[in-house]
Design a protein around this motif. Structure first.
Motif, PDB file in Angstrom:
ATOM      1  N   GLU A  49      15.367 -25.962  38.675  1.00 54.92           N
ATOM      2  CA  GLU A  49      15.425 -24.816  39.573  1.00 54.92           C
ATOM      3  C   GLU A  49      14.796 -23.583  38.928  1.00 54.92           C
ATOM      4  O   GLU A  49      14.717 -23.483  37.699  1.00 54.92           O
ATOM      5  N   ASP A  50      14.377 -22.616  39.777  1.00 54.58           N
ATOM      6  CA  ASP A  50      13.849 -21.362  39.247  1.00 54.58           C
ATOM      7  C   ASP A  50      14.915 -20.618  38.449  1.00 54.58           C
ATOM      8  O   ASP A  50      14.628 -20.035  37.396  1.00 54.58           O
ATOM      9  N   ILE A  51      16.142 -20.607  38.970  1.00 47.70           N
ATOM     10  CA  ILE A  51      17.274 -20.009  38.265  1.00 47.70           C
ATOM     11  C   ILE A  51      18.247 -21.155  37.965  1.00 47.70           C
ATOM     12  O   ILE A  51      19.099 -21.497  38.788  1.00 47.70           O
ATOM     13  N   PRO A  52      18.137 -21.783  36.813  1.00 40.96           N
ATOM     14  CA  PRO A  52      18.988 -22.953  36.516  1.00 40.96           C
ATOM     15  C   PRO A  52      20.466 -22.581  36.515  1.00 40.96           C
ATOM     16  O   PRO A  52      20.844 -21.441  36.234  1.00 40.96           O
ATOM     17  N   ARG A  53      21.289 -23.562  36.824  1.00 44.96           N
ATOM     18  CA  ARG A  53      22.737 -23.370  36.807  1.00 44.96           C
ATOM     19  C   ARG A  53      23.383 -24.470  35.969  1.00 44.96           C
ATOM     20  O   ARG A  53      22.875 -25.609  35.895  1.00 44.96           O
ATOM     21  N   VAL A  98      25.046 -18.087  31.606  1.00 41.17           N
ATOM     22  CA  VAL A  98      24.132 -18.694  32.573  1.00 41.17           C
ATOM     23  C   VAL A  98      24.798 -18.745  33.942  1.00 41.17           C
ATOM     24  O   VAL A  98      26.027 -18.643  34.071  1.00 41.17           O
ATOM     25  N   ARG A  99      23.994 -18.917  34.933  1.00 37.58           N
ATOM     26  CA  ARG A  99      24.503 -19.030  36.308  1.00 37.58           C
ATOM     27  C   ARG A  99      25.286 -20.330  36.465  1.00 37.58           C
ATOM     28  O   ARG A  99      24.834 -21.392  36.031  1.00 37.58           O
ATOM     29  N   THR A 100      26.449 -20.269  37.111  1.00 38.86           N
ATOM     30  CA  THR A 100      27.263 -21.457  37.382  1.00 38.86           C
ATOM     31  C   THR A 100      27.590 -21.626  38.867  1.00 38.86           C
ATOM     32  O   THR A 100      28.220 -22.611  39.232  1.00 38.86           O
ATOM     33  N   CYS A 101      27.179 -20.676  39.697  1.00 36.01           N
ATOM     34  CA  CYS A 101      27.551 -20.716  41.121  1.00 36.01           C
ATOM     35  C   CYS A 101      26.633 -21.653  41.893  1.00 36.01           C
ATOM     36  O   CYS A 101      25.517 -21.977  41.465  1.00 36.01           O
ATOM     37  N   SER A 102      27.102 -22.071  43.067  1.00 32.32           N
ATOM     38  CA  SER A 102      26.303 -22.935  43.940  1.00 32.32           C
ATOM     39  C   SER A 102      25.201 -22.127  44.613  1.00 32.32           C
ATOM     40  O   SER A 102      25.182 -20.883  44.553  1.00 32.32           O
ATOM     41  N   PRO A 126      21.624 -12.938  37.564  1.00 33.20           N
ATOM     42  CA  PRO A 126      20.225 -12.864  38.016  1.00 33.20           C
ATOM     43  C   PRO A 126      20.125 -12.637  39.527  1.00 33.20           C
ATOM     44  O   PRO A 126      19.071 -12.227  40.012  1.00 33.20           O
ATOM     45  N   CYS A 127      21.204 -12.884  40.260  1.00 36.75           N
ATOM     46  CA  CYS A 127      21.184 -12.708  41.714  1.00 36.75           C
ATOM     47  C   CYS A 127      20.949 -11.257  42.111  1.00 36.75           C
ATOM     48  O   CYS A 127      20.440 -10.968  43.207  1.00 36.75           O
ATOM     49  N   VAL A 155      12.800 -14.898  33.841  1.00 35.39           N
ATOM     50  CA  VAL A 155      12.336 -15.280  32.509  1.00 35.39           C
ATOM     51  C   VAL A 155      13.444 -15.073  31.485  1.00 35.39           C
ATOM     52  O   VAL A 155      13.683 -15.924  30.615  1.00 35.39           O
ATOM     53  N   GLU A 156      14.149 -13.931  31.573  1.00 33.13           N
ATOM     54  CA  GLU A 156      15.241 -13.661  30.637  1.00 33.13           C
ATOM     55  C   GLU A 156      16.384 -14.658  30.825  1.00 33.13           C
ATOM     56  O   GLU A 156      17.007 -15.113  29.851  1.00 33.13           O
ATOM     57  N   HIS A 157      16.662 -14.991  32.087  1.00 35.31           N
ATOM     58  CA  HIS A 157      17.719 -15.973  32.343  1.00 35.31           C
ATOM     59  C   HIS A 157      17.326 -17.340  31.795  1.00 35.31           C
ATOM     60  O   HIS A 157      18.170 -18.072  31.250  1.00 35.31           O
ATOM     61  N   ARG A 158      16.045 -17.669  31.912  1.00 34.15           N
ATOM     62  CA  ARG A 158      15.582 -18.949  31.372  1.00 34.15           C
ATOM     63  C   ARG A 158      15.762 -18.983  29.860  1.00 34.15           C
ATOM     64  O   ARG A 158      16.093 -20.034  29.294  1.00 34.15           O
ATOM     65  N   GLU A 159      15.575 -17.858  29.176  1.00 31.74           N
ATOM     66  CA  GLU A 159      15.798 -17.821  27.731  1.00 31.74           C
ATOM     67  C   GLU A 159      17.261 -18.072  27.388  1.00 31.74           C
ATOM     68  O   GLU A 159      17.579 -18.752  26.399  1.00 31.74           O
ATOM     69  N   ILE A 160      18.168 -17.536  28.207  1.00 25.62           N
ATOM     70  CA  ILE A 160      19.597 -17.788  28.000  1.00 25.62           C
ATOM     71  C   ILE A 160      19.895 -19.282  28.193  1.00 25.62           C
ATOM     72  O   ILE A 160      20.638 -19.892  27.406  1.00 25.62           O
TER      73      ILE A 160
END
Length: 684
Positions: A112-116, A153-157, A182-183, A190-195
């Motif tokens: 995903e673009d914003i992985p969870r 990191v993102r954990t939501c659906s 990130p929402c 990009v920063e979220h992907r680094e996390i």
């Protein structure tokens, strides 16, 4: 179904070179794939007397209607081709070690673009990294909760993410800094992907780098007098340590290894694999599979007595399991490369697992597989480097292997108990037995007897009782067989007849059947039940452990005593056949029948109970062995002597007068005992 004789290859037409063979059914579907060093020798085994084949193998050869083979240059090529064909044709009779869909895992949707990151059960999917499996669901959730402090990191659906994106404010996790939000643009994709990359690196076992970085940042914040930030980093470091503490160090040398162990019975095999990385257990997996084809055996794993099918089971497991793991690693690598090309990213956001990660340098097994050199070569080719395949002999690795073996044994036991552990399964099992035996009603009370001895000595029997598919231990009985005692011969048929007679002697008198103790007035049977109560009522089904001879012997006793309201059957262990008196052919229940599993459990419980009593009797006999040769001294009087004096050593020190004081002993018998214990002394 086709008769195997109808498609048996002509004599001499099968080559003797190594190769792979396929059995096909009437619709040309491949039902089984196997490999052999010598095709002629292996295939000829399938066309022998079908009654000598394992039940699963016999079913396969009758299902098939043709066989074909392919000759290869070496045994390594045969291993590789066998694995390829099993993956391609998915034959129904091949054992397939697939990922257990019941174990919880920690998943990260890297596609995903914003992985969870999320808790997950089920089959693996593309574009998702998996960690585990874990033994408990709470372990996944607690690990994730602890790591969110360090890697928010993102954990939501997807639905929750979209809703808060429209609202323009984060959820609760965003407010308490367990999500980088990130929402709402608090961090860029990009920063979220680094996390996420840091999270994946930590979960992949690269923990030292994270610890060092947090420690460095904490010390730097303290030097700059940013005490709140330093305290937060200290808590983050504590969360990291807590996660790592849950993965106990089992190998102090920091070894990367997989440990594989099996436990089997006649029909099934349980396999357990522990993944050790950096000396810590990073994951555990387990399967219970049905034995078939070349892996079938009528043997059951016992301590110190390995199943002869284990080398073949291990060989197939190693090639199949690591072959699948390498394929998944390569698929994840292709997915990540595709993502790079689609998004125009310069480099990979994280390093997918490589074959060297999923195939460790060291693989420890309980026994060496068949063709160990060829298996090692195939594994080394998968890994791209050398693989050390061996059996641990001592130290921490041997101790950990014993733990893996215990897990496999317990997994098979739990698997069998689970089949009869709930009301629905037990009802289905009793109904299967009712239909197979043509009973008017389901056998709500089932009794089973088994004989145990060593070459005709210390012959004992057990009687276990199951009501509504569950053991009723208060009604268990155990017997010392009298007719076979002391004759040094093994006669299971006569022993079965004796125990059946003693069990049902008073059946028609008062329906309170108990073993008859007046028939043997010189010796009373010990522990006739665990609570010394009589049977409440007779069984609906009585099982003897054995085939047609044992069943016929028990039926003669039934005819002699006039027993007509109890169904009698025998359960032969080798092929799990149910023998009915007067019938030439046995009743065969399907291999996956709930009724068969219940009968196996009852038979195994009777065997366990008999073995336990036999060991007790053997130990007791060995303790008083010096008294065995004294004439006129039966078991009851031997026990009285040992009970009175406490030991044979103290008895040997006693005088004739002291021996005569024991209950049941006169001067003459006391003198005989004293002379037997002191053969070199003058007559008293």
């Amino acid at each position: 179904m086709a008769d195997p004789i109808s498609y048996r290859p002509a004599a001499g037409s099968i080559p003797t070179e190594p190769g792979v063979y396929k059995f096909r059914d009437d619709n040309r579907r491949v039902v089984y794939v196997g490999k052999a060093k010598n095709l002629r020798a292996r295939l000829s085994n399938y066309f022998q007397d079908v009654t000598a084949l394992h039940p699963r193998t016999r079913q396969m050869v009758f299902t098939a209607s043709s066989v074909e083979w392919t000759v290869v240059a070496s045994e390594v090529e045969a291993l590789q081709l066998e694995y390829t064909w099993i993956k391609k044709f998915d034959p129904r009779f091949n054992v397939k070690y697939r990922d257990d869909k019941t174990y919880p895992m920690l998943a990260v949707s890297t596609g995903e673009d914003i992985p969870r990151a999320f808790f997950y059960r089920g089959p693996r999917r593309r574009g998702v990294r998996y960690f585990g499996p874990y033994s408990h669901a709470w372990a996944v959730r607690e690990t994730l909760d602890l790591l969110l402090r360090v890697f928010p990191v993102r954990t939501c659906s997807k639905g929750v993410y979209n809703r808060h994106e429209k609202l323009g404010r984060p959820c609760l996790l965003g407010y308490i800094d367990k999500c980088s939000a990130p929402c709402v643009g608090r961090v860029s994709p990009v920063e979220h992907r680094e996390i996420v990359d840091g999270f994946l690196s930590f979960m992949s076992g690269h923990t030292t780098q994270v610890e060092r970085q947090l420690t460095r940042e904490m010390e730097q914040a303290a030097e700059e007098l940013e005490f709140e930030r330093a305290a937060r980093l200290r808590d983050d470091l504590g969360a990291i340590h807590k996660v790592m503490e849950r993965q106990a160090v089992v190998l102090g040398d920091g070894t990367d290894a997989d440990l594989v162990a099996f436990h089997t019975d006649e029909l099934e095999a349980a396999v357990q694999i522990f993944h050790v990385r950096g000396g810590r257990i990073r994951g555990q997996r387990g399967w219970v599979v049905e034995k078939a084809g070349d892996q079938a055996s009528d043997h059951t794993s016992r301590d110190g007595e390995p199943d002869p099918a284990l080398p073949m089971l291990l060989q197939n497991f190693l090639v199949q399991f690591y072959g699948d793991a390498v394929e998944r690693a390569r698929a994840e690598d292709r997915d990540e490369q595709d993502r790079v090309r689609r998004r125009g990213v310069d480099q990979l956001s994280h390093r997918p697992p490589k074959p060297g990660d999923v195939v460790p340098r060291e693989i420890l097994v309980q026994v060496m597989p068949d063709e160990a050199d060829e298996v090692t070569e195939v594994l080394a080719e998968m890994r791209g480097a050398g693989v050390d395949l061996r059996v641990p002999q001592r130290g921490d690795k041997r101790a950990l292997m014993e733990t893996v073996e215990r897990n496999a044994k317990d997994a098979l036991r739990q698997h069998k108990l689970k089949r009869v552990g709930d009301l629905t399964a037990r009802s289905a099992a009793l109904q299967d037995i009712q239909e197979a035996l043509g009973l008017d009603d389901a056998p709500l009370r089932i009794e089973c007897t088994d004989i145990s001895h060593i070459q005709g000595t210390d012959v004992v029997a057990s009687l276990v009782v199951f009501e509504d598919g569950l053991p009723r231990k208060a009604d268990y009985r155990r017997y010392r067989v009298k007719e076979a005692a002391g004759d040094g011969r093994s006669d299971d048929v006569a022993s079965i007849a004796e125990i059946t007679r003693r069990r049902f002697l008073r059946h028609n008198q008062d329906k309170l059947a108990v073993p008859d103790e007046t028939e043997f007035p010189d010796e009373q049977v010990e522990e006739m039940s665990t609570d010394h109560r009589r049977f409440a009522y007779p069984p609906n089904l009585f099982i003897v452990d054995g085939g047609l001879p044992q069943v016929n012997a028990a039926q003669k006793v039934f005819d002699e005593l006039g027993i007509v309201d109890v169904t009698l059957v025998g359960l032969a262990k080798r092929l799990e056949e149910i023998w009915v008196p007067g019938e030439e052919d046995p009743v065969i229940l399907p291999r996956n029948s709930q009724g068969l599993f219940l009968l196996q459990q009852i038979r195994d419980e009777a065997h366990r109970f008999a073995i336990t009593y036999h060991r007790q009797q053997r130990s007791k006999r060995m303790r008083v062995s010096e008294l065995d040769a004294i004439p006129g001294l039966g078991a009851t009087r031997r026990n009285e002597l040992v009970k009175h004096f406490g030991s044979v050593k103290k008895l040997r020190q006693a005088s004739v007068e002291e021996i005569a004081e024991v209950r049941g002993f006169g001067p003459k018998l006391a003198a005989t005992v004293h002379k037997g214990l002191h053969p070199d002394s003058p007559d008293v």
